[in-house]
Design a protein around this motif. Structure first.
Motif, mmCIF file in Angstrom:
data_model
loop_
_atom_site.group_PDB
_atom_site.id
_atom_site.type_symbol
_atom_site.label_atom_id
_atom_site.label_comp_id
_atom_site.label_asym_id
_atom_site.label_seq_id
_atom_site.Cartn_x
_atom_site.Cartn_y
_atom_site.Cartn_z
ATOM 1 N N HIS A 142 24.021 3.145 -21.182
ATOM 2 C CA HIS A 142 22.810 3.920 -20.596
ATOM 3 C C HIS A 142 21.501 2.881 -20.725
ATOM 4 O O HIS A 142 21.344 1.834 -21.321
ATOM 5 N N ALA A 143 20.609 3.172 -19.738
ATOM 6 C CA ALA A 143 19.211 2.560 -19.650
ATOM 7 C C ALA A 143 18.272 3.144 -20.710
ATOM 8 O O ALA A 143 18.793 4.121 -21.644
ATOM 9 N N LEU A 144 16.993 2.718 -20.640
ATOM 10 C CA LEU A 144 16.136 2.939 -21.668
ATOM 11 C C LEU A 144 16.099 4.251 -22.326
ATOM 12 O O LEU A 144 16.066 4.629 -23.425
ATOM 13 N N THR A 145 15.818 5.398 -21.216
ATOM 14 C CA THR A 145 15.595 6.990 -21.701
ATOM 15 C C THR A 145 17.007 7.647 -21.399
ATOM 16 O O THR A 145 16.978 9.011 -21.546
ATOM 17 N N GLY A 146 18.078 6.719 -21.166
ATOM 18 C CA GLY A 146 19.417 7.602 -21.013
ATOM 19 C C GLY A 146 19.795 7.929 -22.251
ATOM 20 O O GLY A 146 19.155 7.876 -23.286
ATOM 21 N N ASP A 147 21.203 8.517 -22.178
ATOM 22 C CA ASP A 147 21.749 9.060 -23.317
ATOM 23 C C ASP A 147 23.286 8.870 -23.073
ATOM 24 O O ASP A 147 23.749 8.372 -22.130
ATOM 25 N N THR A 164 6.932 2.033 -11.545
ATOM 26 C CA THR A 164 7.756 0.781 -11.254
ATOM 27 C C THR A 164 9.191 0.963 -11.292
ATOM 28 O O THR A 164 9.768 0.097 -10.602
ATOM 29 N N TYR A 165 9.605 2.206 -11.347
ATOM 30 C CA TYR A 165 11.102 2.676 -11.353
ATOM 31 C C TYR A 165 11.130 3.091 -9.769
ATOM 32 O O TYR A 165 12.268 3.371 -9.327
ATOM 33 N N ARG A 166 10.247 3.433 -8.846
ATOM 34 C CA ARG A 166 10.256 3.861 -7.578
ATOM 35 C C ARG A 166 9.777 2.788 -6.682
ATOM 36 O O ARG A 166 9.039 1.818 -6.983
ATOM 37 N N GLY A 193 23.249 -0.203 -16.169
ATOM 38 C CA GLY A 193 22.175 -0.591 -14.982
ATOM 39 C C GLY A 193 20.858 -0.752 -15.975
ATOM 40 O O GLY A 193 20.740 -0.123 -17.089
ATOM 41 N N SER A 194 19.882 -1.575 -15.448
ATOM 42 C CA SER A 194 18.681 -1.891 -16.355
ATOM 43 C C SER A 194 18.876 -2.335 -17.756
ATOM 44 O O SER A 194 19.556 -3.199 -17.675
ATOM 45 N N MET A 195 18.344 -1.597 -18.559
ATOM 46 C CA MET A 195 18.552 -1.795 -20.087
ATOM 47 C C MET A 195 20.231 -1.765 -20.450
ATOM 48 O O MET A 195 20.673 -2.762 -21.219
ATOM 49 N N ALA A 233 2.731 6.032 -21.118
ATOM 50 C CA ALA A 233 3.642 5.180 -20.676
ATOM 51 C C ALA A 233 4.534 5.637 -19.749
ATOM 52 O O ALA A 233 5.058 4.635 -18.781
ATOM 53 N N ARG A 234 5.056 6.706 -19.779
ATOM 54 C CA ARG A 234 6.127 7.079 -18.643
ATOM 55 C C ARG A 234 5.467 7.206 -17.353
ATOM 56 O O ARG A 234 6.213 6.991 -16.328
ATOM 57 N N ARG A 235 4.283 7.569 -16.965
ATOM 58 C CA ARG A 235 3.656 7.540 -15.848
ATOM 59 C C ARG A 235 3.850 6.285 -15.326
ATOM 60 O O ARG A 235 4.314 5.847 -14.161
ATOM 61 N N GLY A 292 14.028 2.508 -5.192
ATOM 62 C CA GLY A 292 13.378 1.408 -6.077
ATOM 63 C C GLY A 292 14.441 1.161 -7.345
ATOM 64 O O GLY A 292 15.704 1.339 -6.871
ATOM 65 N N HIS A 293 13.953 0.717 -8.348
ATOM 66 C CA HIS A 293 14.774 0.451 -9.425
ATOM 67 C C HIS A 293 15.690 1.722 -9.855
ATOM 68 O O HIS A 293 16.808 1.616 -10.144
ATOM 69 N N ASP A 294 15.239 2.874 -9.614
ATOM 70 C CA ASP A 294 15.991 4.075 -10.223
ATOM 71 C C ASP A 294 17.317 4.148 -9.173
ATOM 72 O O ASP A 294 18.040 5.193 -9.164
ATOM 73 N N GLY A 295 17.362 3.437 -8.018
ATOM 74 C CA GLY A 295 18.411 3.351 -7.153
ATOM 75 C C GLY A 295 20.044 3.241 -7.755
ATOM 76 O O GLY A 295 20.608 3.966 -7.281
ATOM 77 N N PHE A 296 19.867 2.915 -8.869
ATOM 78 C CA PHE A 296 21.092 2.713 -9.616
ATOM 79 C C PHE A 296 21.829 4.021 -10.138
ATOM 80 O O PHE A 296 22.831 4.223 -10.397
ATOM 81 N N LEU A 297 20.738 4.992 -10.187
ATOM 82 C CA LEU A 297 20.797 6.403 -10.794
ATOM 83 C C LEU A 297 21.079 7.254 -9.496
ATOM 84 O O LEU A 297 21.789 8.218 -9.672
ATOM 85 N N THR A 298 20.172 6.767 -8.398
ATOM 86 C CA THR A 298 20.044 8.045 -7.447
ATOM 87 C C THR A 298 21.325 7.697 -6.265
ATOM 88 O O THR A 298 21.071 8.584 -5.184
HETATM 89 N N1 LIG Z 1 14.740 5.669 -15.124
HETATM 90 C C1 LIG Z 1 15.462 4.850 -16.039
HETATM 91 C C2 LIG Z 1 15.365 3.770 -15.603
HETATM 92 C C3 LIG Z 1 14.942 2.618 -16.668
HETATM 93 O O1 LIG Z 1 15.473 1.457 -16.529
HETATM 94 C C4 LIG Z 1 15.371 5.384 -17.573
HETATM 95 O O2 LIG Z 1 14.173 5.706 -17.982
HETATM 96 O O3 LIG Z 1 16.156 4.845 -18.261
#
Ligand SMILES: N[C@@H](CCO)C(=O)O
Ligand SMILES: CC(=O)SCCNC(=O)CCNC(=O)[C@H](O)C(C)(C)COP(=O)(O)OP(=O)(O)OC[C@H]1O[C@@H](n2cnc3c(N)ncnc32)[C@H](O)[C@@H]1OP(=O)(O)O
Length: 354
Positions: A40-45, A217-219, A138-140, A210-212, A333-339
């Motif tokens: 998973h990515a940065l804030t995934g689980d 940057t994710y979109r 994806g990502s991290m 930080a999240r804002r 954007g970057h979130d495309g790997f999730l959406t």
């Molecule tokens: N939106 C995702 C992507 C970060 O790369 C996250 O929060 O983990």
């Protein structure tokens, strides 16, 4: 699981008492040949699949990809998803107790993506998985997938890298640096030693800021413009202390993260992303990528401004077994790997069936 020995860290020293939380779907074949590692990515689980339920208010983050009949068909594949080392959803991180029982807090060591993968390799050993049929993220998660394929080429049969890079770029480090600054500038941060503070007294404002920034940057810019434009949030007037819709949207994502994520983990994982450099100590990026022996697919998102396609093109060109770069089309954007699970699912099927 708890690792049976202290984890050696890339920058030196060890991390004792490491616990890794993980979830699995499907059944491991008797010869352990059907194991898939999803990172998973940065804030995934670890909750990649399944419906919303108590403890998981949203469905699994790749629910469309993992399950019976889905691209990662759990009637065929044994899917393993660990919560990353340094995280806050069951694996050891800054909010976890250290050996003396107090939370690690600011004393938690600096981690690298390689340290996380070293821990995950011990999980694979414990599960009896010598070689993964597929490692993906994806990502991290893609950073760790790449580190797996570079560090343990013989243990990775196929590799799917999404919206990731061989090394964090100056701009990625810069965006992350502002986020780290926002958290550390919050008086509630207390050098990272806030875990014993009364509820509501942690660095919530800093983490929200930080999240804002991260979410912007994710979109993509065209998506934000098309969705929100200059419109005011319902019932509010931006010229009289009210918010634009896009501000409310960012507030919402900040509030959601602050409720579910530890600021200390966010700092540790963000610093580990900044430290990502597959070529470090290996003779540079090109030499590191040449170590990969897995059948590889690399994909990026056409509208990703955080991890631009040039970074995935570098991976696809440098990994010997990589097919041509694939492009996920998405406004997100970057979130495309999730959406875009349908497009990612087609890549998964192509790689596993090919
Ligand atoms: N939106 C995702 C992507 C970060 O790369 C996250 O929060 O983990
Ligand atoms: C591998 C991993 O990292 S998985 C971990 C999960 N990922 C994350 O948490 C990353 C952060 N989240 C995201 O990036 C996205 O929400 C994703 C990728 C999970 C989903 O993307 P999308 O489906 O495009 O969601 P989108 O960005 O439109 O956000 C929708 C939310 O914004 C809310 N929203 C939309 N407009 C507004 C507004 N004007 N004011 C307030 N809230 C708003 C919606 O109500 C919805 O809320 P909900 O998520 O609580 O139901």
């Amino acid at each position: 699981m708890t690792l049976d020995r202290p984890l050696p860290l890339e920058i030196g020293g060890v991390l004792p008492g490491v616990r890794l939380a993980y979830e699995t779907w499907g059944r491991l074949a008797p010869d352990a040949s059907n194991a898939v590692l999803v990172l998973h990515a940065l804030t995934g689980d670890s909750h990649v699949a399944g419906p919303a339920e108590p403890g998981h208010p949203t469905p699994g983050w790749w629910d469309g990809l993992v399950g019976p009949g889905r691209p990662l068909d759990t009637d065929r594949w044994f899917v393993v998803v660990p919560n990353v080392l340094g995280g806050c959803q069951g694996s050891t991180g800054p909010s976890s107790p250290r050996p003396d029982g107090r939370p690690w807090g600011g004393a938690f060591p600096f981690l690298t993506q390689r340290d996380m993968v070293t821990a995950e390799a011990q999980l694979a050993d414990a599960l009896g998985i010598e070689r993964w049929a597929l490692v993906t993220g994806g990502s991290m998660g893609g950073m760790r997938a790449l580190e797996w394929a570079v560090s343990y080429p013989e243990r990775v049969g196929a590799l799917l890298l999404l919206a990731t890079a061989a090394a964090a770029s100056a701009e990625q480090i810069a965006m992350a640096a502002v986020q780290l600054h926002a958290i550390r500038a919050d008086p509630g941060w207390r050098g990272g030693d806030y875990h014993g503070a009364a509820p509501g007294h942690g660095p919530h404002a800093g983490l929200g800021t930080a999240r804002r920034l991260a979410h912007i940057t994710y979109r993509s810019e065209p998506e934000l413009q098309a969705r929100f434009g200059r419109r005011a949030q319902d019932g509010e007037d931006p010229l009289r202390s009210g918010r634009y819709q896009v501000e409310s949207y960012l507030d919402h994502h900040a509030d959601k993260l602050v409720r579910r994520f530890d600021a200390g983990s966010y700092v540790v994982l963000t610093e580990a992303m900044n430290g990502h450099d597959a070529g470090r100590g290996r003779g540079g990026t090109a030499a590191a990528l040449r170590r990969v022996t897995a059948r590889t697919l690399v994909a990026g998102v056409d509208s990703d401004r955080l991890y631009p396609l040039a970074q995935q093109a570098e991976l696809a060109a440098g990994i010997p077994g990589a097919d041509r770069l694939r492009v996920i089309e998405s406004p997100s954007g970057h979130d495309g790997f999730l959406t875009e699970p349908a497009q990612v699912g087609a890549l998964v099927r192509g790689l596993l069936d090919g």
